[in-house]
Enzyme design. Structure first.
Site, mmCIF file in Angstrom:
data_model
loop_
_atom_site.group_PDB
_atom_site.id
_atom_site.type_symbol
_atom_site.label_atom_id
_atom_site.label_comp_id
_atom_site.label_asym_id
_atom_site.label_seq_id
_atom_site.Cartn_x
_atom_site.Cartn_y
_atom_site.Cartn_z
ATOM 1 N N ASP A 240 0.822 -1.208 0.000
ATOM 2 C CA ASP A 240 0.000 0.000 0.000
ATOM 3 C C ASP A 240 0.853 1.253 0.000
ATOM 4 O OD1 ASP A 240 -1.898 1.938 0.430
ATOM 5 O OD2 ASP A 240 -2.994 0.796 1.926
ATOM 6 N N HIS A 347 -9.479 -1.721 -8.646
ATOM 7 C CA HIS A 347 -9.141 -0.505 -7.911
ATOM 8 C C HIS A 347 -7.916 0.191 -8.498
ATOM 9 C CE1 HIS A 347 -9.059 2.166 -4.431
ATOM 10 N NE2 HIS A 347 -7.754 1.963 -4.376
#
Length: 439
Positions: A240, A347
């Site tokens: 991330d 995403h």
């Protein structure tokens, strides 16, 4: 920054924005080097894989974590481009009835003095004593103003157009009691006790001027926890932080920070004036969202299905089209059956800046876990914080697109929200917000 009488021996520039980190000789002896921190930046609003807000120093040693100091003064407030810390607290206050501009100015003066002292590692009998044995530990304290602050202090004419309330997003499930606020404070540190000490000090000094509206606690990977510095993971296990804007990019400052009036880069306000008043020069806008991850549902998916939702490999964060974490995804690549390798609703595809008219924001959140409900469902996810020069051009268009068709949306829930104007950093002898409150 005002420097105390301790002997400083190390100064370095943080990724081009001149954020100095100073280590005292007493704390440096026997250590390996200045500790950096891997960053966390979700996913839920703009790229589930992205680099930290600033890259960590290679070869960080655990013994030096406490000695790392971030300056309080500067062009920008600390805690924006500062490397991500291991612990974080977010807290919002509302001014008490009868408190106005004078009381707010006195409060910001007290808060700034305390933040300056604690960020330098100077704890004393005024504090809770829990941090007496620790160094600065990369402590940062960042202050912001909510939309309602300006009306309550008689400064409505100084409220920026960019601070207009965020639009309603259809998928939001917001709790008003944990949203917004007159004042917002972000605290980060690499030691949990140092972070808590700062939280308690600021809450105590609010006194009768302001009362706590909401408060949230977060965490991130600790410096030195991995064999080598690397991009962190969120609670879904995803790498991330890869696609965050980088300070080396020529338009980084334009995207993240408000320019001084009279310079290029400003945007027009909704009423035809300048978007940002003079007191916001060097500042930024923080969107704060408590995003709950529906981990039980997520973990029922197979590894392959999770990767399809994100559009990246879980093992190393590389795009499904191949390469490494930092390889650009090939959005035109198709499988043998003619379907795109990275799905249309993945995403990683939907959140890309080039899929959103260049909209960009610096994502710098913390993970959270607040226990389990009566059914044993974890209350966990991300305290999402993103920084931009104008949320109408950064957060809003990206979130609208995610709300319409992001595959990840089925596994997250936005439960609280806030937007805050974060003024530029304090100069030597100034307190944060002085240029607004004494204008």
């Amino acid at each position: 920054m005002a420097v105390d009488d301790r002997d400083r021996t190390s100064t370095h520039t943080d990724s081009g924005l001149h954020a100095r980190v100073e280590l005292s000789r007493r704390r440096l002896i026997g250590t390996v080097g200045a500790a950096g921190a891997g960053g966390l930046a979700l996913g839920a609003v703009g790229g589930v894989a992205g680099h930290a807000a600033a890259q960590p120093e290679p070869g960080a040693g655990l013994a030096s974590v406490g000695g790392t100091e971030v300056p309080f003064t500067g062009e920008h407030q600390p805690g924006i481009t500062t490397p991500m810390q291991a612990r974080g607290h977010l807290i919002a206050f509302d001014l008490a009835p009868g408190a106005g501009r004078k009381e707010a100015a006195a409060l910001l003066r007290r808060w700034s003095a305390t933040a300056r002292r604690l960020m330098a590692g100077r704890t004393d009998a005024r504090d809770s004593a829990v941090a007496l044995d620790a160094g600065p530990s990369s402590l940062t304290v960042t202050f912001g103003f909510g939309h309602s602050f300006f009306g309550r202090t008689g400064l409505a004419k100084q409220r920026p157009f960019a601070l207009d309330p965020l639009p309603a997003f259809p998928a939001d499930r917001l709790d008003a009691r944990r949203s917004d606020g007159d004042l917002w404070v972000q605290i980060g540190a690499d030691d949990a006790l140092v972070a808590f000490d700062a939280l308690r000090a600021l809450q105590r000094e609010a006194g009768d001027t302001a009362r706590v509206r909401w408060q949230m606690n977060g965490f991130n990977r600790s410096p030195g926890a991995t064999e080598k510095p690397m991009t962190t993971r969120n609670l879904m296990g995803q790498v991330d932080g890869t696609n965050n804007p980088k300070e080396s990019e020529p338009d980084f400052r334009k995207r993240i920070f408000v320019p001084a009036q009279g310079t290029s880069g400003g945007s027009a306000g909704t009423s035809g004036g300048a978007a940002d008043p003079d007191w916001m020069a060097g500042g930024s806008y923080a969107v704060v969202r408590r995003i709950r991850m529906l981990l039980d549902d997520w973990e029922k998916l197979s590894l392959g299905d999770q990767e399809q939702v994100i559009g990246r490999r879980k093992s190393d964060g590389a795009p499904l089209t191949g390469g490494s974490e930092t390889t650009e995804p090939d959005l035109d690549k198709v499988r043998a059956d003619g379907k795109p390798v990275i799905a249309a609703n993945a995403h990683a595809r939907i959140s890309r800046p080039d899929e959103n008219g260049g909209a960009a924001m610096l994502r710098r959140p913390f993970s959270f876990h607040d226990g389990y409900d009566e059914d044993g469902v974890p209350d966990a996810g991300l305290l999402f914080i993103c920084w931009q020069a104008d949320p109408r051009r950064g957060f809003v268009p990206v979130q609208r697109k995610l709300d319409r068709g992001d595959a990840l949306s089925a596994f997250i829930r936005h439960e609280s929200s806030g937007l805050f104007a974060v003024p530029g950093g304090a100069r030597s002898g100034e307190y944060v917000g002085q240029r607004l409150l004494e204008s």
